[in-house]
Design a protein around this motif. Structure first.
Motif, PDB file in Angstrom:
ATOM      1  N   ARG A  94      61.603  23.110 -11.362  1.00  0.00           N
ATOM      2  CA  ARG A  94      60.239  23.579 -11.153  1.00  0.00           C
ATOM      3  C   ARG A  94      59.264  22.929 -12.111  1.00  0.00           C
ATOM      4  O   ARG A  94      58.119  23.304 -12.172  1.00  0.00           O
ATOM      5  N   ARG A  95      59.746  21.991 -12.896  1.00  0.00           N
ATOM      6  CA  ARG A  95      58.864  21.297 -13.829  1.00  0.00           C
ATOM      7  C   ARG A  95      58.531  19.934 -13.270  1.00  0.00           C
ATOM      8  O   ARG A  95      59.318  19.344 -12.547  1.00  0.00           O
ATOM      9  N   PRO A  96      57.375  19.390 -13.652  1.00  0.00           N
ATOM     10  CA  PRO A  96      57.007  18.056 -13.170  1.00  0.00           C
ATOM     11  C   PRO A  96      58.045  17.017 -13.591  1.00  0.00           C
ATOM     12  O   PRO A  96      58.635  17.108 -14.662  1.00  0.00           O
ATOM     13  N   SER A  97      58.226  16.030 -12.756  1.00  0.00           N
ATOM     14  CA  SER A  97      59.195  14.972 -13.008  1.00  0.00           C
ATOM     15  C   SER A  97      58.743  14.090 -14.156  1.00  0.00           C
ATOM     16  O   SER A  97      57.562  13.827 -14.333  1.00  0.00           O
TER      17      SER A  97
ATOM     18  N   LEU B 128      66.402  26.766  -7.129  1.00  0.00           N
ATOM     19  CA  LEU B 128      67.838  26.779  -6.864  1.00  0.00           C
ATOM     20  C   LEU B 128      68.287  28.005  -6.092  1.00  0.00           C
ATOM     21  O   LEU B 128      69.277  27.957  -5.375  1.00  0.00           O
ATOM     22  N   ALA B 129      67.581  29.107  -6.232  1.00  0.00           N
ATOM     23  CA  ALA B 129      67.983  30.332  -5.530  1.00  0.00           C
ATOM     24  C   ALA B 129      67.746  30.227  -4.026  1.00  0.00           C
ATOM     25  O   ALA B 129      68.518  30.765  -3.235  1.00  0.00           O
ATOM     26  N   SER B 130      66.702  29.509  -3.628  1.00  0.00           N
ATOM     27  CA  SER B 130      66.370  29.492  -2.204  1.00  0.00           C
ATOM     28  C   SER B 130      66.457  28.116  -1.554  1.00  0.00           C
ATOM     29  O   SER B 130      66.393  28.018  -0.329  1.00  0.00           O
ATOM     30  N   GLN B 131      66.611  27.037  -2.339  1.00  0.00           N
ATOM     31  CA  GLN B 131      66.593  25.695  -1.766  1.00  0.00           C
ATOM     32  C   GLN B 131      67.857  24.894  -2.101  1.00  0.00           C
ATOM     33  O   GLN B 131      67.824  23.678  -2.153  1.00  0.00           O
TER      34      GLN B 131
ATOM     35  N   GLU C 238      70.485  24.309  -0.301  1.00  0.00           N
ATOM     36  CA  GLU C 238      70.894  23.422   0.790  1.00  0.00           C
ATOM     37  C   GLU C 238      70.158  22.097   0.712  1.00  0.00           C
ATOM     38  O   GLU C 238      70.730  21.044   0.986  1.00  0.00           O
ATOM     39  N   GLU C 239      68.901  22.140   0.316  1.00  0.00           N
ATOM     40  CA  GLU C 239      68.123  20.909   0.165  1.00  0.00           C
ATOM     41  C   GLU C 239      68.713  20.047  -0.947  1.00  0.00           C
ATOM     42  O   GLU C 239      68.801  18.833  -0.812  1.00  0.00           O
ATOM     43  N   VAL C 240      69.147  20.657  -2.036  1.00  0.00           N
ATOM     44  CA  VAL C 240      69.796  19.899  -3.114  1.00  0.00           C
ATOM     45  C   VAL C 240      71.023  19.185  -2.562  1.00  0.00           C
ATOM     46  O   VAL C 240      71.215  17.992  -2.794  1.00  0.00           O
ATOM     47  N   GLY C 241      71.857  19.895  -1.830  1.00  0.00           N
ATOM     48  CA  GLY C 241      73.055  19.299  -1.237  1.00  0.00           C
ATOM     49  C   GLY C 241      72.727  18.151  -0.302  1.00  0.00           C
ATOM     50  O   GLY C 241      73.385  17.105  -0.335  1.00  0.00           O
ATOM     51  N   ARG C 242      71.704  18.334   0.536  1.00  0.00           N
ATOM     52  CA  ARG C 242      71.311  17.270   1.470  1.00  0.00           C
ATOM     53  C   ARG C 242      70.850  16.021   0.719  1.00  0.00           C
ATOM     54  O   ARG C 242      71.209  14.901   1.078  1.00  0.00           O
ATOM     55  N   VAL C 243      70.062  16.217  -0.333  1.00  0.00           N
ATOM     56  CA  VAL C 243      69.577  15.066  -1.104  1.00  0.00           C
ATOM     57  C   VAL C 243      70.741  14.355  -1.776  1.00  0.00           C
ATOM     58  O   VAL C 243      70.827  13.126  -1.753  1.00  0.00           O
ATOM     59  N   LEU C 244      71.663  15.096  -2.358  1.00  0.00           N
ATOM     60  CA  LEU C 244      72.808  14.472  -3.017  1.00  0.00           C
ATOM     61  C   LEU C 244      73.658  13.695  -2.019  1.00  0.00           C
ATOM     62  O   LEU C 244      74.122  12.594  -2.325  1.00  0.00           O
ATOM     63  N   GLU C 245      73.856  14.245  -0.844  1.00  0.00           N
ATOM     64  CA  GLU C 245      74.610  13.524   0.190  1.00  0.00           C
ATOM     65  C   GLU C 245      73.854  12.277   0.648  1.00  0.00           C
ATOM     66  O   GLU C 245      74.442  11.213   0.812  1.00  0.00           O
TER      67      GLU C 245
ATOM     68  N   VAL D 210      71.188  35.000 -11.314  1.00  0.00           N
ATOM     69  CA  VAL D 210      72.365  35.404 -10.548  1.00  0.00           C
ATOM     70  C   VAL D 210      72.448  34.611  -9.245  1.00  0.00           C
ATOM     71  O   VAL D 210      73.403  33.871  -9.019  1.00  0.00           O
ATOM     72  N   LEU D 211      71.461  34.749  -8.406  1.00  0.00           N
ATOM     73  CA  LEU D 211      71.502  34.101  -7.098  1.00  0.00           C
ATOM     74  C   LEU D 211      71.542  32.574  -7.208  1.00  0.00           C
ATOM     75  O   LEU D 211      72.355  31.920  -6.554  1.00  0.00           O
ATOM     76  N   ALA D 212      70.706  31.989  -8.057  1.00  0.00           N
ATOM     77  CA  ALA D 212      70.705  30.532  -8.222  1.00  0.00           C
ATOM     78  C   ALA D 212      72.042  30.046  -8.774  1.00  0.00           C
ATOM     79  O   ALA D 212      72.546  28.998  -8.365  1.00  0.00           O
ATOM     80  N   THR D 213      72.638  30.818  -9.685  1.00  0.00           N
ATOM     81  CA  THR D 213      73.939  30.436 -10.245  1.00  0.00           C
ATOM     82  C   THR D 213      75.014  30.482  -9.170  1.00  0.00           C
ATOM     83  O   THR D 213      75.839  29.558  -9.071  1.00  0.00           O
ATOM     84  N   LEU D 214      75.012  31.516  -8.366  1.00  0.00           N
ATOM     85  CA  LEU D 214      75.971  31.590  -7.264  1.00  0.00           C
ATOM     86  C   LEU D 214      75.796  30.400  -6.328  1.00  0.00           C
ATOM     87  O   LEU D 214      76.775  29.775  -5.919  1.00  0.00           O
ATOM     88  N   ARG D 215      74.565  30.056  -6.011  1.00  0.00           N
ATOM     89  CA  ARG D 215      74.306  28.922  -5.116  1.00  0.00           C
ATOM     90  C   ARG D 215      74.819  27.612  -5.723  1.00  0.00           C
ATOM     91  O   ARG D 215      75.364  26.763  -5.020  1.00  0.00           O
ATOM     92  N   MET D 216      74.667  27.441  -7.027  1.00  0.00           N
ATOM     93  CA  MET D 216      75.152  26.223  -7.676  1.00  0.00           C
ATOM     94  C   MET D 216      76.682  26.162  -7.662  1.00  0.00           C
ATOM     95  O   MET D 216      77.263  25.095  -7.495  1.00  0.00           O
ATOM     96  N   HIS D 217      77.327  27.314  -7.812  1.00  0.00           N
ATOM     97  CA  HIS D 217      78.785  27.332  -7.713  1.00  0.00           C
ATOM     98  C   HIS D 217      79.233  26.958  -6.301  1.00  0.00           C
ATOM     99  O   HIS D 217      80.209  26.218  -6.129  1.00  0.00           O
TER     100      HIS D 217
END
Length: 191
Positions: free
Chosen positions: A1-4, A18-21, A23-30, A60-67
């Motif tokens: 959430r910080r500027p690049s 990370l809590a709500s997006q 899937e987008e992280v996964g798509r970008v990595l792929e 909690v939610l963002a950590t679960l999503r990262m796992h």
């Protein structure tokens, strides 16, 4: 959430929740075809005074999503920024010191509970996959750009930013496969 930042050598910078997006992280990595050696999960709200409602999504939610993402991408290592707050109940019981990583957790805040949940997710992930997980119980972290902690016992819990970086590097270089490790992260401060 910080500027690049435009640091040289940076391959990829994403600004996402990370809590709500996740899937987008996964798509970008792929899409970028990045083969990850590890995930270093430092995201979350670090303030122990936050109420549960403020902590749930980020801690909690963002950590679960990262796992879940680590499992999906078959990342071999996962380093999780936990906290000494998972055992801060021992602070008022010096007869129980020193506290060891195998001692029962004893939080005194919703923040400590949120980190216990993150450690539990990581332990579960490591039990079900070949991922090696590190719960880094970060103590009184100090970045030289900010003020020093000043509370009773702060010197015993002091963690300099450079020492945390060294701990992370040692975990990344660890050649052991699989398993779950809890580490208290402090600097060696002479009195």
């Amino acid at each position: 959430r910080r500027p690049s930042s435009a640091r040289p050598g940076r391959k990829l910078h994403l600004e996402l929740d990370l809590a709500s997006q996740t899937e987008e992280v996964g798509r970008v990595l792929e899409r970028e075809r990045l083969d990850l050696d590890a995930i270093l999960h430092l995201a979350g709200l670090p303030d122990a005074s936050n109420p549960w409602d403020a902590l749930y999504a980020d801690n909690v939610l963002a950590t679960l999503r990262m796992h879940e993402l680590a499992r999906e991408l078959e990342v071999p290592k996962f380093l999780f920024a936990s906290s000494v707050h998972v055992v801060d109940g021992y602070a008022s019981h010096p007869e129980r010191w020193p506290v060891r990583t195998d001692d029962e957790v004893w939080p005194t805040s919703a923040y400590g509970v949120s980190k216990i949940v993150g450690e539990a997710f990581l332990r579960m992930l490591c039990a079900e996959t070949p991922i090696r997980g590190y719960a880094l119980r970060i103590c009184a972290y100090w970045d030289p750009r900010g003020p020093l902690h000043s509370f009773p016992g702060a010197d015993a819990l002091f963690l300099h930013a450079e020492d945390l970086a060294q701990i992370v590097l040692l975990c990344l270089r660890d050649e052991a496969a699989g398993g779950f490790v809890k580490l208290f992260c402090t600097s060696n401060v002479s009195h």
